[in-house]
Design a protein around this motif. Structure first.
Motif, short mmCIF file in Angstrom:
data_model
loop_
_atom_site.label_atom_id
_atom_site.label_comp_id
_atom_site.label_asym_id
_atom_site.label_seq_id
_atom_site.Cartn_x
_atom_site.Cartn_y
_atom_site.Cartn_z
N GLU A 162 4.79 4.14 -8.72
CA GLU A 162 6.07 4.66 -9.76
C GLU A 162 6.97 5.57 -9.11
OE1 GLU A 162 7.06 6.98 -13.75
OE2 GLU A 162 5.00 7.44 -12.59
N ARG A 163 8.02 4.91 -9.28
CA ARG A 163 9.33 4.94 -8.12
C ARG A 163 9.57 6.79 -9.12
NH1 ARG A 163 13.52 0.17 -8.00
NH2 ARG A 163 13.20 0.27 -9.61
N THR A 164 9.27 7.71 -8.27
CA THR A 164 10.33 8.93 -8.73
C THR A 164 11.18 9.13 -9.75
OG1 THR A 164 10.56 10.60 -6.49
CG2 THR A 164 8.35 10.39 -7.08
N ILE A 165 11.25 9.98 -10.63
CA ILE A 165 12.54 10.61 -10.76
C ILE A 165 13.92 10.72 -9.91
CG2 ILE A 165 12.62 12.63 -12.29
CD1 ILE A 165 14.62 9.77 -14.25
N GLY A 166 13.34 11.53 -8.63
CA GLY A 166 14.00 11.87 -8.03
C GLY A 166 14.66 10.54 -7.22
N TYR A 167 13.85 9.90 -6.61
CA TYR A 167 13.85 8.89 -6.29
C TYR A 167 15.39 8.20 -6.68
CZ TYR A 167 14.09 4.36 -3.89
OH TYR A 167 15.15 2.89 -3.36
N LEU A 168 15.24 8.11 -7.98
CA LEU A 168 16.41 7.35 -8.99
C LEU A 168 17.58 7.95 -8.88
CD1 LEU A 168 13.11 5.63 -11.41
CD2 LEU A 168 14.58 4.72 -9.70
N LEU A 169 17.34 8.85 -9.02
CA LEU A 169 18.51 10.09 -8.83
C LEU A 169 19.36 10.05 -7.58
CD1 LEU A 169 17.37 12.17 -11.41
CD2 LEU A 169 18.88 11.00 -11.94
N ARG A 170 18.99 10.39 -6.61
CA ARG A 170 19.07 10.32 -5.66
C ARG A 170 19.02 8.83 -4.58
NH1 ARG A 170 14.59 12.72 -2.24
NH2 ARG A 170 14.35 10.46 -1.95
N LEU A 171 19.33 7.55 -5.08
CA LEU A 171 19.57 6.58 -4.28
C LEU A 171 20.79 6.23 -4.66
CD1 LEU A 171 18.92 3.92 -2.66
CD2 LEU A 171 18.46 2.94 -4.93
N PRO A 172 21.51 6.77 -6.31
CA PRO A 172 22.67 5.95 -6.56
C PRO A 172 23.52 6.81 -6.05
CG PRO A 172 21.07 6.23 -8.43
CD PRO A 172 20.20 6.32 -6.92
N GLU B 196 0.85 -1.26 -0.06
CA GLU B 196 0.31 -0.08 -0.18
C GLU B 196 0.75 0.94 -0.05
OE1 GLU B 196 -2.23 -0.99 3.41
OE2 GLU B 196 -4.42 -0.79 2.42
N ARG B 197 2.06 1.73 -0.10
CA ARG B 197 3.03 2.44 -0.54
C ARG B 197 2.31 3.38 -1.04
NH1 ARG B 197 8.86 0.17 -0.44
NH2 ARG B 197 8.96 -1.70 0.79
N THR B 198 2.04 4.29 -1.01
CA THR B 198 2.12 5.74 -1.56
C THR B 198 2.51 5.81 -2.82
OG1 THR B 198 0.90 7.13 0.27
CG2 THR B 198 1.25 8.44 -1.97
N ILE B 199 3.69 6.39 -2.74
CA ILE B 199 4.94 6.92 -3.89
C ILE B 199 5.04 5.34 -4.33
CG2 ILE B 199 6.71 8.07 -4.75
CD1 ILE B 199 5.70 10.39 -3.03
#
Lengths: 149, 149
Positions: free
Chosen positions: B10-20, B3-6
């Motif tokens: 869909e993973r936001t592009i922000g998340y995808l950039l920040r994680l690495p 049930e995660r909200t975000i």
DNA sequence: CAATATGGACAGGCCATCTGACTACATGTC
DNA sequence: GACATGTAGTCAGATGGCCTGTCCATATTG
């Protein structure tokens, strides 16, 4: 002749990741402020991203976000004070509290995702057609690999 | 059912950039500490990245890094105290000072770039062959587009 | 029940940024 | 050359976002 120590030779991958992230952040959180959510800051996405629809404990949120309980409690407190989340005792555990999104919290979460998509689309328009999808795909694969070390 | 909200949607592009970026940072700055540069923090890269071989003014560094003069002065002061940069009056302008890398500053800069390449290579090994080059290329194009808005 | 683990709160601290106010020097105009 | 304005840097103060250490209350487990 450019004598810059790092960027002239080769941009580090860190720089290449951080630059678009920062531009995105400015625009997303600026957009949130412009749309009536002025008190949402980038750090709050650690809450919004991980909170479950049925409510989450601060400890769980902290662990998922990779923060200490104290730091997460600090973020949750700010969101609660601004009306984005509610905090109530967990009926299943007398020590615990459940953090839930309020209606306003859902609104901000949806707006956040929408703004993110908009900025992503704008970035896509600066690349050749299809390249943003490739970029997102590669970042997704990298994230998959890094999420399970 | 998640049930995660975000992140479930869909993973936001922000998340995808920040994680690495965050994984990279941990490893690069941890590596610097392990190799004898324990006082170098991520914020200091704003100095190291932009400093010219012939010396740079604090104002120039601030502008290039997108920080205020005060913030840049704070970073430069810490680097000077730890012996990574020298600060001397600018002979061409009585108001200004020139910030230069010391030998130790050059060493840390080179180590930073080397560690960054190593982590990048490790990331590459988690993707299919050639994909890291594609990813870097796309990020480079995006950075080019964002650097000149 | 006793011992230990866990959820959370309180206190204190650090770092990296900001804004505002200021000084010293530079420059361009008359 | 004098004055007005602009620029380089400093000082003071604030804030946000994290941390560690300590503690209390409640669960869980032997």
């Amino acid at each position: 002749m450019d004598e810059r120590t790092i960027s002239a030779t080769e941009r580090t991958i860190g720089y290449l990741l951080r630059l678009p992230y920062e531009r995105l952040s400015e625009r997303v959180y600026g957009g949130l402020a412009a749309q009536g959510f002025p008190d949402i800051r980038p750090a709050h996405s650690a809450v919004l991203r991980h909170i479950a629809g049925s409510g989450s404990r601060v400890s769980d949120l902290a662990e998922r976000a990779g923060l200490t309980k104290q730091s997460m409690a600090y973020l949750v407190e700010a969101l609660a004070a601004a009306g984005y989340v509610s905090v109530a005792p967990d009926p299943a555990d007398g020590r615990a509290k459940l953090v839930r999104l309020t209606r306003r919290g859902h609104a901000v979460s949806e707006t956040l995702v929408r703004l993110s998509r908009e900025v992503e689309a704008d970035f896509a328009a600066r690349l050749a057609p299809g390249q943003m999808a490739t970029l997102r795909g590669l970042l997704g694969e990298l994230a998959d690999a890094l999420e399970r070390p």
